[in-house]
Design a protein around this motif. Structure first.
Motif, PDB file in Angstrom:
ATOM      1  N   PRO A 129      39.440  57.095  44.537  1.00 48.60           N
ATOM      2  CA  PRO A 129      40.688  57.773  44.161  1.00 48.60           C
ATOM      3  C   PRO A 129      41.518  58.064  45.413  1.00 48.60           C
ATOM      4  O   PRO A 129      40.976  58.511  46.435  1.00 48.60           O
ATOM      5  CB  PRO A 129      40.199  59.057  43.496  1.00 48.60           C
ATOM      6  N   MET A 130      42.804  57.815  45.331  1.00 49.34           N
ATOM      7  CA  MET A 130      43.660  58.030  46.507  1.00 49.34           C
ATOM      8  C   MET A 130      45.117  58.038  46.077  1.00 49.34           C
ATOM      9  O   MET A 130      45.456  57.722  44.935  1.00 49.34           O
ATOM     10  CB  MET A 130      43.437  56.927  47.550  1.00 49.34           C
ATOM     11  N   THR A 131      45.963  58.388  47.035  1.00 52.73           N
ATOM     12  CA  THR A 131      47.415  58.239  46.877  1.00 52.73           C
ATOM     13  C   THR A 131      47.831  57.027  47.690  1.00 52.73           C
ATOM     14  O   THR A 131      47.579  56.958  48.898  1.00 52.73           O
ATOM     15  CB  THR A 131      48.148  59.492  47.360  1.00 52.73           C
ATOM     16  N   HIS A 132      48.424  56.067  47.031  1.00 49.86           N
ATOM     17  CA  HIS A 132      48.815  54.816  47.699  1.00 49.86           C
ATOM     18  C   HIS A 132      50.274  54.555  47.347  1.00 49.86           C
ATOM     19  O   HIS A 132      50.638  54.502  46.172  1.00 49.86           O
ATOM     20  CB  HIS A 132      47.923  53.672  47.215  1.00 49.86           C
ATOM     21  N   GLY A 133      51.102  54.437  48.375  1.00 51.29           N
ATOM     22  CA  GLY A 133      52.528  54.251  48.120  1.00 51.29           C
ATOM     23  C   GLY A 133      53.142  55.414  47.374  1.00 51.29           C
ATOM     24  O   GLY A 133      54.091  55.230  46.586  1.00 51.29           O
ATOM     25  N   GLY A 134      52.567  56.625  47.593  1.00 52.39           N
ATOM     26  CA  GLY A 134      53.088  57.811  46.934  1.00 52.39           C
ATOM     27  C   GLY A 134      52.639  57.987  45.500  1.00 52.39           C
ATOM     28  O   GLY A 134      53.105  58.908  44.813  1.00 52.39           O
ATOM     29  N   VAL A 135      51.714  57.127  45.037  1.00 53.16           N
ATOM     30  CA  VAL A 135      51.270  57.168  43.642  1.00 53.16           C
ATOM     31  C   VAL A 135      49.770  57.457  43.594  1.00 53.16           C
ATOM     32  O   VAL A 135      48.985  56.896  44.366  1.00 53.16           O
ATOM     33  CB  VAL A 135      51.567  55.828  42.937  1.00 53.16           C
ATOM     34  N   GLU A 136      49.362  58.345  42.683  1.00 48.13           N
ATOM     35  CA  GLU A 136      47.946  58.632  42.487  1.00 48.13           C
ATOM     36  C   GLU A 136      47.293  57.504  41.689  1.00 48.13           C
ATOM     37  O   GLU A 136      47.857  56.987  40.734  1.00 48.13           O
ATOM     38  CB  GLU A 136      47.773  59.951  41.715  1.00 48.13           C
ATOM     39  N   GLY A 137      46.097  57.158  42.085  1.00 46.67           N
ATOM     40  CA  GLY A 137      45.365  56.122  41.371  1.00 46.67           C
ATOM     41  C   GLY A 137      44.039  55.864  42.044  1.00 46.67           C
ATOM     42  O   GLY A 137      43.509  56.716  42.775  1.00 46.67           O
ATOM     43  N   THR A 138      43.472  54.700  41.818  1.00 40.89           N
ATOM     44  CA  THR A 138      42.164  54.353  42.376  1.00 40.89           C
ATOM     45  C   THR A 138      42.221  52.959  42.974  1.00 40.89           C
ATOM     46  O   THR A 138      42.716  52.016  42.342  1.00 40.89           O
ATOM     47  CB  THR A 138      41.072  54.400  41.299  1.00 40.89           C
ATOM     48  N   ALA A 139      41.691  52.842  44.189  1.00 38.91           N
ATOM     49  CA  ALA A 139      41.576  51.548  44.853  1.00 38.91           C
ATOM     50  C   ALA A 139      40.170  50.994  44.621  1.00 38.91           C
ATOM     51  O   ALA A 139      39.181  51.696  44.843  1.00 38.91           O
ATOM     52  CB  ALA A 139      41.847  51.684  46.343  1.00 38.91           C
ATOM     53  N   PHE A 140      40.110  49.751  44.180  1.00 42.49           N
ATOM     54  CA  PHE A 140      38.848  49.070  43.947  1.00 42.49           C
ATOM     55  C   PHE A 140      38.707  47.917  44.943  1.00 42.49           C
ATOM     56  O   PHE A 140      39.688  47.220  45.238  1.00 42.49           O
ATOM     57  CB  PHE A 140      38.789  48.485  42.531  1.00 42.49           C
ATOM     58  N   ALA A 141      37.479  47.718  45.421  1.00 39.35           N
ATOM     59  CA  ALA A 141      37.212  46.571  46.289  1.00 39.35           C
ATOM     60  C   ALA A 141      35.765  46.151  46.087  1.00 39.35           C
ATOM     61  O   ALA A 141      34.854  46.996  46.049  1.00 39.35           O
ATOM     62  CB  ALA A 141      37.469  46.913  47.753  1.00 39.35           C
ATOM     63  N   VAL A 142      35.545  44.839  45.971  1.00 37.01           N
ATOM     64  CA  VAL A 142      34.207  44.325  45.701  1.00 37.01           C
ATOM     65  C   VAL A 142      34.048  42.968  46.368  1.00 37.01           C
ATOM     66  O   VAL A 142      35.001  42.188  46.464  1.00 37.01           O
ATOM     67  CB  VAL A 142      33.958  44.222  44.176  1.00 37.01           C
ATOM     68  N   PHE A 171      39.031  35.193  54.135  1.00 40.76           N
ATOM     69  CA  PHE A 171      37.740  34.526  54.253  1.00 40.76           C
ATOM     70  C   PHE A 171      36.569  35.435  53.902  1.00 40.76           C
ATOM     71  O   PHE A 171      35.438  34.949  53.746  1.00 40.76           O
ATOM     72  CB  PHE A 171      37.563  34.018  55.691  1.00 40.76           C
ATOM     73  N   THR A 172      36.790  36.731  53.775  1.00 42.08           N
ATOM     74  CA  THR A 172      35.660  37.645  53.584  1.00 42.08           C
ATOM     75  C   THR A 172      35.058  37.538  52.195  1.00 42.08           C
ATOM     76  O   THR A 172      33.906  37.927  51.985  1.00 42.08           O
ATOM     77  CB  THR A 172      36.096  39.103  53.798  1.00 42.08           C
ATOM     78  N   GLY A 173      35.822  37.068  51.229  1.00 43.69           N
ATOM     79  CA  GLY A 173      35.322  37.056  49.858  1.00 43.69           C
ATOM     80  C   GLY A 173      35.403  38.403  49.177  1.00 43.69           C
ATOM     81  O   GLY A 173      34.784  38.618  48.130  1.00 43.69           O
ATOM     82  N   VAL A 174      36.169  39.339  49.748  1.00 45.09           N
ATOM     83  CA  VAL A 174      36.366  40.655  49.142  1.00 45.09           C
ATOM     84  C   VAL A 174      37.628  40.607  48.275  1.00 45.09           C
ATOM     85  O   VAL A 174      38.648  40.043  48.665  1.00 45.09           O
ATOM     86  CB  VAL A 174      36.489  41.743  50.217  1.00 45.09           C
ATOM     87  N   TRP A 175      37.532  41.210  47.107  1.00 34.85           N
ATOM     88  CA  TRP A 175      38.652  41.312  46.177  1.00 34.85           C
ATOM     89  C   TRP A 175      39.041  42.782  46.048  1.00 34.85           C
ATOM     90  O   TRP A 175      38.161  43.657  46.052  1.00 34.85           O
ATOM     91  CB  TRP A 175      38.259  40.771  44.808  1.00 34.85           C
ATOM     92  N   GLU A 176      40.348  43.056  45.927  1.00 30.77           N
ATOM     93  CA  GLU A 176      40.783  44.445  45.829  1.00 30.77           C
ATOM     94  C   GLU A 176      41.994  44.569  44.913  1.00 30.77           C
ATOM     95  O   GLU A 176      42.739  43.617  44.675  1.00 30.77           O
ATOM     96  CB  GLU A 176      41.111  45.012  47.213  1.00 30.77           C
ATOM     97  N   ILE A 177      42.178  45.789  44.405  1.00 31.44           N
ATOM     98  CA  ILE A 177      43.369  46.136  43.629  1.00 31.44           C
ATOM     99  C   ILE A 177      43.491  47.650  43.606  1.00 31.44           C
ATOM    100  O   ILE A 177      42.480  48.373  43.654  1.00 31.44           O
ATOM    101  CB  ILE A 177      43.300  45.578  42.188  1.00 31.44           C
ATOM    102  N   PHE A 178      44.719  48.126  43.565  1.00 29.65           N
ATOM    103  CA  PHE A 178      44.990  49.546  43.351  1.00 29.65           C
ATOM    104  C   PHE A 178      45.481  49.704  41.915  1.00 29.65           C
ATOM    105  O   PHE A 178      46.459  49.059  41.516  1.00 29.65           O
ATOM    106  CB  PHE A 178      46.051  50.060  44.338  1.00 29.65           C
ATOM    107  N   VAL A 179      44.789  50.547  41.159  1.00 33.36           N
ATOM    108  CA  VAL A 179      45.156  50.777  39.757  1.00 33.36           C
ATOM    109  C   VAL A 179      45.805  52.153  39.671  1.00 33.36           C
ATOM    110  O   VAL A 179      45.128  53.183  39.789  1.00 33.36           O
ATOM    111  CB  VAL A 179      43.936  50.690  38.826  1.00 33.36           C
ATOM    112  N   PRO A 180      47.129  52.218  39.497  1.00 30.87           N
ATOM    113  CA  PRO A 180      47.806  53.521  39.449  1.00 30.87           C
ATOM    114  C   PRO A 180      47.393  54.306  38.206  1.00 30.87           C
ATOM    115  O   PRO A 180      47.128  53.746  37.139  1.00 30.87           O
ATOM    116  CB  PRO A 180      49.286  53.147  39.415  1.00 30.87           C
ATOM    117  N   GLY A 181      47.314  55.618  38.387  1.00 30.33           N
ATOM    118  CA  GLY A 181      47.057  56.508  37.258  1.00 30.33           C
ATOM    119  C   GLY A 181      45.600  56.647  36.875  1.00 30.33           C
ATOM    120  O   GLY A 181      45.271  57.441  35.993  1.00 30.33           O
ATOM    121  N   LEU A 182      44.710  55.899  37.520  1.00 29.42           N
ATOM    122  CA  LEU A 182      43.293  55.941  37.155  1.00 29.42           C
ATOM    123  C   LEU A 182      42.608  57.034  37.972  1.00 29.42           C
ATOM    124  O   LEU A 182      42.660  57.028  39.203  1.00 29.42           O
ATOM    125  CB  LEU A 182      42.635  54.589  37.410  1.00 29.42           C
TER     126      LEU A 182
END
Length: 728
Positions: A129-142, A171-182
């Motif tokens: 959970p974090m604030t990213h770009g001024g928006v609350e949500g959750t950053a995922f990375a796997v 090249f790392t093979g890591v995937w990420e996304i920020f989901v706002p509101g989560l």
């Protein structure tokens, strides 16, 4: 279709959940010299783009009838925006567009992850959970390097893997996304399209820090533990040489130590009260928890974990576990957790074939499958896997303030032919049986643990004669602080199981451990493994009638607490539980109403107090100068006698065990000095359930050599008992 819309095949890939590069097409993009918006919203009938004042910038047009919307924005400069979604029922909601946010991971994260040197990767991977770009949500990375597409799914998107497809980071093979509101607490999994185009079973987060209560298998959004720690003094003071400190460990299976009405599980909060009070009264220095990493099957006792960064939700939240550790520390009690980097279960939501390939495990079953446990073996030679495991250890020590990791099944890691027949294993590059990758991994894990968590310990459950397990890595060792002395445990239990009439023929079972007692820094373990699978309880291992069983057990505990090495006792052993341990039931606490059982408990309490109070019994536990035989060879009498020495100037402690049911009158023993001695503990004392035979507390030693020592005394040795003497 407008000329600025994505190619039809790219839209089709989005609609079919086969788009591996969604950020190239979704969100606000440049096309034909202008800004356009592309939105996939399968439950929407209308989609508009708003600026942050709420004004409508553009109404997007549907492309087909499966939820893809597109339209030009009439602007050339990028701006912050939101989406207004209307469904067929007329319901309207405004949301931030997950494809309107840039990456969360930085270049250094990407570099360290790719190199396998991100020792705190749990701060970046997982769900935060974090604030990213001024928006609350959750950053995922796997990490899923061979996947064609990775999405985060949950109730928030109807478990639809097309909606929150993630961005691949180089090249790392890591995937990420920020989901706002989560928000924190939301459940989620990863939907992965594997290397060969197959959609895999939904996967729990390998670096998730909270999970559903089993049998649920989803992860929960949580991030790092939020706890106001109050144990700064403890954490600073723990940086010391533990070899010279008293270490007496109470091994606990949290689910069966004590249960509530209706056989309900205790919570971490319950343990923070009852367990702390009990351990404090008993005088143990440390509590060791069987694995509390999240695990799907309770019958594995935690030894088949899936969530290596998540305290199990069976007993509460990660914060509840942190509070338990904090309160244990404030009570002066250290915390050890069993940590399992040797193998993992094959459950579909776990690490097996994580991205459609053998990612965490070896592909060849001769290297990657444990035949004994039906589990998968980590590929320790893969730098990302080794980094993942090391970071798990760091997480428990650094973030949850755990004081030690007891590393399970080390022998299974060290040997390529562990529990395998000829032809069922692959030699190393030199043709040997040693697992060179696992050796490097263990060394690296111990070095990182000591660097990132000063004062923390690592303990190896290693059952072979592998040299230097508890020697520093620069000296050629594996770098553990301590090793479980499995040989001592097996030998001495074999001796104690013999009828005393036959013990004279097995005398060496009790003495042989001193041949190698200082080759490693040892813990003497009477663990859970000795009271399951038909082995009976500790009391049940003892021969004779009821009185003799209790006397034998008391004498054995006395011998153990006098013997060089740190101490470990599994719960229930301290009050002579009669039945074998059952992980689905509480210990039989009602037995303490019986004076014999209460007597054993009082004895263990007093042994701990004596062990902690007398430096002679602990300061040189790992130093050959701390031990001296008085008489190693009195097998005819079944008697063992020795001296424990602390640092120069401390009082010596003499330990004498009579393992026969016969009272030995006028038994002469050599002593280090003449003068007054005190019988400070007698396991045959009446308060412990014994016969009360002894020496009345005071003992006088006379000048005159005996057993190679300058003085001697004539003692009465109680039957099946251990005595402790120290100078006045």
């Amino acid at each position: 279709m407008p000329d600025t819309a994505p190619p039809a095949e790219e839209i089709e890939a989005i609609l079919r959940g086969r788009q591996g590069d969604p950020f190239r097409w979704l969100g606000v993009q440049e096309a034909g010299g202008q800004l356009v918006a592309n939105v996939f919203a399968p439950d929407a009938s209308e989609v508009s783009v708003l600026d942050m004042s709420g004004a409508v910038v553009a109404r997007l047009a549907p492309v087909g009838n499966e939820g893809f919307f597109h339209g030009p924005l009439g602007r050339s400069d990028r701006f912050e925006y939101r989406l207004r979604l209307s469904d067929a029922t007329g319901h309207v909601r405004e949301v931030a567009d997950p494809y309107g946010f840039g990456p969360v991971l930085g270049d250094m994260d990407e570099y360290l992850l790719g190199e396998g040197r991100h020792e705190e990767l749990y701060r970046r991977l997982g769900a935060h959970p974090m604030t990213h770009g001024g928006v609350e949500g959750t950053a995922f990375a796997v990490w899923a390097p061979n996947a064609r597409r990775v999405s985060v799914v949950g109730p928030f998107n109807a478990w639809d893997g097309r909606r929150h497809a993630m961005r691949r980071r180089g090249f790392t093979g890591v995937w990420e996304i920020f989901v706002p509101g989560l928000a924190r607490g939301e459940i989620y999994k990863y939907e992965i399209v594997g290397a060969y185009g197959q959609t895999l079973p939904l996967k729990a987060d390998p670096v998730g820090t909270w999970a559903e209560v089993p049998p649920g298998t989803a992860s929960r959004v949580h991030g790092l533990v939020r706890h106001e720690w109050t144990d700064a003094g403890w954490m600073e003071a723990r940086a010391k040489d533990h070899r010279a400190e008293p270490v007496s460990i109470y091994e606990v299976h949290p689910a069966s130590w004590r249960r509530g009405d209706g056989n309900t599980l205790m919570s971490y909060a319950d343990m923070a009260g009852q367990l702390i009070d009990y351990v404090t009264e008993m005088g143990f220095t440390h509590v060791e928890f069987l694995p509390v990493s999240e695990h799907p099957f309770s019958g594995s006792w935690g030894y088949q974990p899936i969530g290596l960064f998540a305290p199990t939700a069976r007993f509460g939240t990660p914060e509840d576990f942190a509070d338990l550790v904090d309160r244990l520390h404030n009570a002066g009690i250290g915390v050890i957790v069993d940590w399992v980097p040797a193998h993992f279960p094959t459950d579909a939501h776990g690490l097996g074939q994580f991205d459609g390939t053998a990612l965490y495990e070896h592909a060849d079953p001769r290297q990657g499958f444990h035949q004994d446990w039906n589990t998968l073996i980590y590929n320790f030679g893969r730098r990302e896997v080794a980094n993942f495991l090391r970071a798990s250890g760091t997480f428990w020590l650094r973030e949850l303030h755990v004081d030690a990791l007891r590393v399970d099944a080390v022998a299974s890691m060290l040997y390529l032919d562990y529990s395998r027949s000829e032809g069922e294993w692959i030699p190393n590059r030199y043709g040997g049986r040693e697992n060179l990758d696992a050796i490097d991994f263990l060394k690296g894990t111990n070095e990182v643990a000591h660097a990132y968590a000063p004062g923390a310990m690592t303990l190896a459950e290693e059952s072979t004669a592998w040299p230097g397990v508890s020697r520093p890595v620069p000296e050629g060792g594996l770098g553990f602080d301590f090793k479980w002395n499995m040989g001592w445990m097996h030998d001495t239990l074999d001796y104690m199981s013999q009828d005393p009439i036959y013990r004279r023929y097995h005398h060496d079972r009790m003495t042989f451990g001193l041949v190698y007692a200082f080759s490693e820094n040892f813990v003497l373990p009477l663990s859970h493994d000795e009271v399951v699978h038909g082995k009976g309880s500790m009391l049940g291992k003892m021969p004779g009638d009821r009185w003799r069983k209790f006397a034998n057990l008391r004498a054995y505990y006395g011998f153990m607490w006098g013997h060089p090495g740190k101490k470990l006792l599994f719960m229930g052993g301290e009050f002579a539980q009669e039945r074998e341990w059952n992980h689905d039931q509480s210990l039989d606490w009602h037995l303490l109403e019986d004076p014999m059982h209460e007597g054993v408990r009082l004895l263990v309490r007093d042994l701990n107090a004596l062990y902690r109070a007398q430096p002679g019994l602990h300061a040189r536990d790992c130093d050959p100068r701390g031990f001296q035989w008085i008489d190693v060879s009195d097998n005819e009498s079944n008697v063992f006698s020795f001296v424990r020495h602390g640092e120069e100037g401390s009082k010596p402690v003499v330990v004498i065990s009579n393992m026969s049911p016969v009272v030995r009158e006028n038994y002469r023993v050599g002593l280090p000095r003449a003068g007054g001695w005190i019988e400070v503990l007698n396991t045959d004392a009446g308060e412990y359930g014994g016969s009360g035979v002894g020496n009345g507390g005071a003992v006088t030693a006379s000048e005159g050599e005996s057993h190679g020592l300058p003085a001697h005394a004539t003692l009465t040795l109680p039957p099946l008992a251990t005595l402790f003497l120290t100078v006045e």
